[in-house]
Design a protein around this motif. Structure first.
Motif, PDB file in Angstrom:
ATOM      1  N   VAL A  47      79.577  53.164  20.902  1.00 33.54           N
ATOM      2  CA  VAL A  47      78.431  52.610  20.176  1.00 33.54           C
ATOM      3  C   VAL A  47      78.447  51.085  20.242  1.00 33.54           C
ATOM      4  O   VAL A  47      77.393  50.443  20.372  1.00 33.54           O
ATOM      5  CB  VAL A  47      78.448  53.086  18.713  1.00 33.54           C
ATOM      6  N   LYS A  48      79.626  50.498  20.178  1.00 42.05           N
ATOM      7  CA  LYS A  48      79.729  49.041  20.279  1.00 42.05           C
ATOM      8  C   LYS A  48      79.270  48.562  21.652  1.00 42.05           C
ATOM      9  O   LYS A  48      78.555  47.562  21.768  1.00 42.05           O
ATOM     10  CB  LYS A  48      81.168  48.601  20.013  1.00 42.05           C
TER      11      LYS A  48
ATOM     12  N   LEU B 134      74.031  44.268  12.078  1.00 41.98           N
ATOM     13  CA  LEU B 134      73.292  44.578  13.302  1.00 41.98           C
ATOM     14  C   LEU B 134      71.944  43.861  13.314  1.00 41.98           C
ATOM     15  O   LEU B 134      71.522  43.319  14.356  1.00 41.98           O
ATOM     16  CB  LEU B 134      73.093  46.086  13.421  1.00 41.98           C
TER      17      LEU B 134
ATOM     18  N   LYS C 238      76.331  49.080   8.189  1.00 39.73           N
ATOM     19  CA  LYS C 238      76.203  48.945   9.643  1.00 39.73           C
ATOM     20  C   LYS C 238      74.947  48.163  10.024  1.00 39.73           C
ATOM     21  O   LYS C 238      74.956  47.368  10.962  1.00 39.73           O
ATOM     22  CB  LYS C 238      76.177  50.328  10.292  1.00 39.73           C
TER      23      LYS C 238
ATOM     24  N   GLU D 276      79.724  43.052  14.104  1.00 42.07           N
ATOM     25  CA  GLU D 276      79.134  44.345  13.806  1.00 42.07           C
ATOM     26  C   GLU D 276      80.223  45.379  13.525  1.00 42.07           C
ATOM     27  O   GLU D 276      81.375  45.229  13.950  1.00 42.07           O
ATOM     28  CB  GLU D 276      78.259  44.809  14.971  1.00 42.07           C
ATOM     29  N   ARG D 277      79.836  46.428  12.818  1.00 37.70           N
ATOM     30  CA  ARG D 277      80.782  47.487  12.461  1.00 37.70           C
ATOM     31  C   ARG D 277      80.298  48.795  13.072  1.00 37.70           C
ATOM     32  O   ARG D 277      79.241  49.308  12.704  1.00 37.70           O
ATOM     33  CB  ARG D 277      80.904  47.602  10.936  1.00 37.70           C
ATOM     34  N   HIS D 278      81.065  49.295  14.027  1.00 42.00           N
ATOM     35  CA  HIS D 278      80.729  50.536  14.723  1.00 42.00           C
ATOM     36  C   HIS D 278      81.927  51.471  14.648  1.00 42.00           C
ATOM     37  O   HIS D 278      83.079  51.030  14.697  1.00 42.00           O
ATOM     38  CB  HIS D 278      80.363  50.261  16.181  1.00 42.00           C
ATOM     39  N   SER D 279      81.646  52.765  14.575  1.00 38.48           N
ATOM     40  CA  SER D 279      82.713  53.757  14.424  1.00 38.48           C
ATOM     41  C   SER D 279      83.403  54.084  15.741  1.00 38.48           C
ATOM     42  O   SER D 279      84.463  54.708  15.736  1.00 38.48           O
ATOM     43  CB  SER D 279      82.152  55.044  13.814  1.00 38.48           C
TER      44      SER D 279
ATOM     45  N   THR E 288      78.560  40.515  18.619  1.00 37.46           N
ATOM     46  CA  THR E 288      78.897  41.928  18.422  1.00 37.46           C
ATOM     47  C   THR E 288      80.195  42.097  17.656  1.00 37.46           C
ATOM     48  O   THR E 288      80.395  43.134  17.009  1.00 37.46           O
ATOM     49  CB  THR E 288      78.983  42.635  19.785  1.00 37.46           C
TER      50      THR E 288
ATOM     51  N   ASP F 123      86.739  50.936  11.222  1.00 40.52           N
ATOM     52  CA  ASP F 123      85.331  51.055  10.832  1.00 40.52           C
ATOM     53  C   ASP F 123      84.868  52.507  10.896  1.00 40.52           C
ATOM     54  O   ASP F 123      83.672  52.772  11.068  1.00 40.52           O
ATOM     55  CB  ASP F 123      84.456  50.204  11.762  1.00 40.52           C
TER      56      ASP F 123
ATOM     57  N   SER G 205      75.491  48.582  21.853  1.00 42.96           N
ATOM     58  CA  SER G 205      74.906  47.418  21.199  1.00 42.96           C
ATOM     59  C   SER G 205      75.047  46.175  22.068  1.00 42.96           C
ATOM     60  O   SER G 205      74.109  45.381  22.191  1.00 42.96           O
ATOM     61  CB  SER G 205      75.570  47.193  19.840  1.00 42.96           C
TER      62      SER G 205
END
Length: 341
Positions: free
Chosen positions: A225-226, A167, A163, A218-221, A215, A155, A229
């Motif tokens: 960050v994940k 979310l 994103k 969800e798409r986190h880099s 979660t 991601d 969230s």
């Protein structure tokens, strides 16, 4: 130097194929060949031997036929995506010393406005211009990246729009979960405040698993960050569930006292006691881990599957932090009328 391409679809397909192959390895004898013909034969034998219950369980837990079918589908997609040319999206540079890294960041790091306007004059020296002397001179967007182990490569190139969609959906699901649990707690608390406190503690223990499931869409880099969230969802749920809901459902006239210990202060005591005892007791007992180690592990078909069953319970840093903050929030929220907290 590590050059990353804008090929998230290809990376995700390769990761999913590898995970499917690892799951097949857990279903076959050690040393079994995993070539296409062998897997096709094993899948056919398993599917032929299934009864009605086996076909039903295959919908819930995919076996060799389902995994092999998914691998064949992924391999066809991978062959197509591998033929596409992808642009470079990120370049990671490793330095031998931190001093060298700091000097490069100090020389090349610019504000977001200068980067968007491609303002080459904002650089300290013209030699820092990318493609200097050409018509397509560029200002590089240089920043300190996350640790390599925390980067989510599948991601890495997710856009802001892609994103925000999942979310927003998971946030709405969290709000709905809070509302449903609040309604349940109101009903149980009306029957018995002690039962209401136990229901709050159980909900606080169960919801982290729901938050992890949400979660995962969800798409986190990066993992950082994940985790942020995940922490936000669990923290908001536990703070509202532990402290605020009781304040809302308790009539104002029962704030200090009430008939048969139905006032707010006895409820606070019950919640505080349940949170201090129930949560820690559940973690110490570790029912799921005990079941894996003493029931599933001795019956595992392969050594690798037994080793996985003997592994310790997975935990999330966000969940551990909220275990502390919910008690602090409860104590501070009711500190004026319940100093004993």
């Amino acid at each position: 130097i590590t050059v990353a391409l804008d090929n998230d679809l290809l990376v995700r397909a390769l990761v999913e194929r590898r995970e499917a192959m690892k799951r097949i390895e857990l279903h076959v004898e050690p040393g079994t060949s995993l070539d296409t013909l062998t897997l096709a034969k094993l899948g056919a034998e398993v599917e032929r031997s299934r009864g009605m219950f086996g076909r039903l369980m295959a919908k819930l837990s995919p076996g060799i036929p389902e995994l092999f079918g998914r691998i064949a589908e992924l391999e066809a997609k991978i062959k197509g995506w591998a033929q596409i040319e992808y642009p470079v999206s990120n370049v990671f540079v490793s330095f031998e010393t931190e001093d060298a890294q700091r000097r490069v960041l100090s020389a090349l790091n610019l504000g977001s406005v200068a980067i968007k306007r491609n303002n080459t004059g904002a650089l300290k020296h013209e030699k820092y211009i990318f493609r200097r002397g050409r018509s397509d001179e560029l200002v590089l967007d240089v920043s300190e990246p996350d640790e390599p182990s925390t980067i989510r490569w599948a991601d890495l190139n997710v856009t802001f729009k892609d994103k925000m969609k999942p979310l927003a959906t998971t946030t709405i699901c969290t709000i709905i979960s809070i509302a449903l649990i609040a309604l349940l707690i109101q009903i149980v608390h009306g029957i018995n405040p002690v039962w209401g406190a136990i229901a709050i503690a159980i909900a606080n223990s169960v919801f982290p698993e729901v938050a992890k499931f949400l979660t995962s869409f969800e798409r986190h880099s990066s993992e950082g960050v994940k985790q942020t969230s995940l922490y936000f969802k669990i923290a908001v749920f536990r703070w509202i569930n532990t402290a605020i809901i009781i304040t809302i459902i308790t009539p104002f006239t029962r704030t200090l006292d009430g008939p048969e210990d139905e006032g707010l202060i006895p409820s606070i005591y019950a919640i505080l006691f349940a949170e201090l005892v129930t949560t820690n007791a559940i973690q110490l007992v570790d029912g799921g881990g005990q079941f894996q180690r003493h029931f599933l592990a001795p019956r595992a078909a392969t050594q690798d599957l037994m080793n996985l069953s003997m592994a310790g319970q997975q935990w999330e840093l966000a969940e551990r932090y909220t275990n502390v903050t919910k008690i602090m929030f409860l104590a501070l929220w009711y500190s004026s009328i319940y100093p004993g907290a």
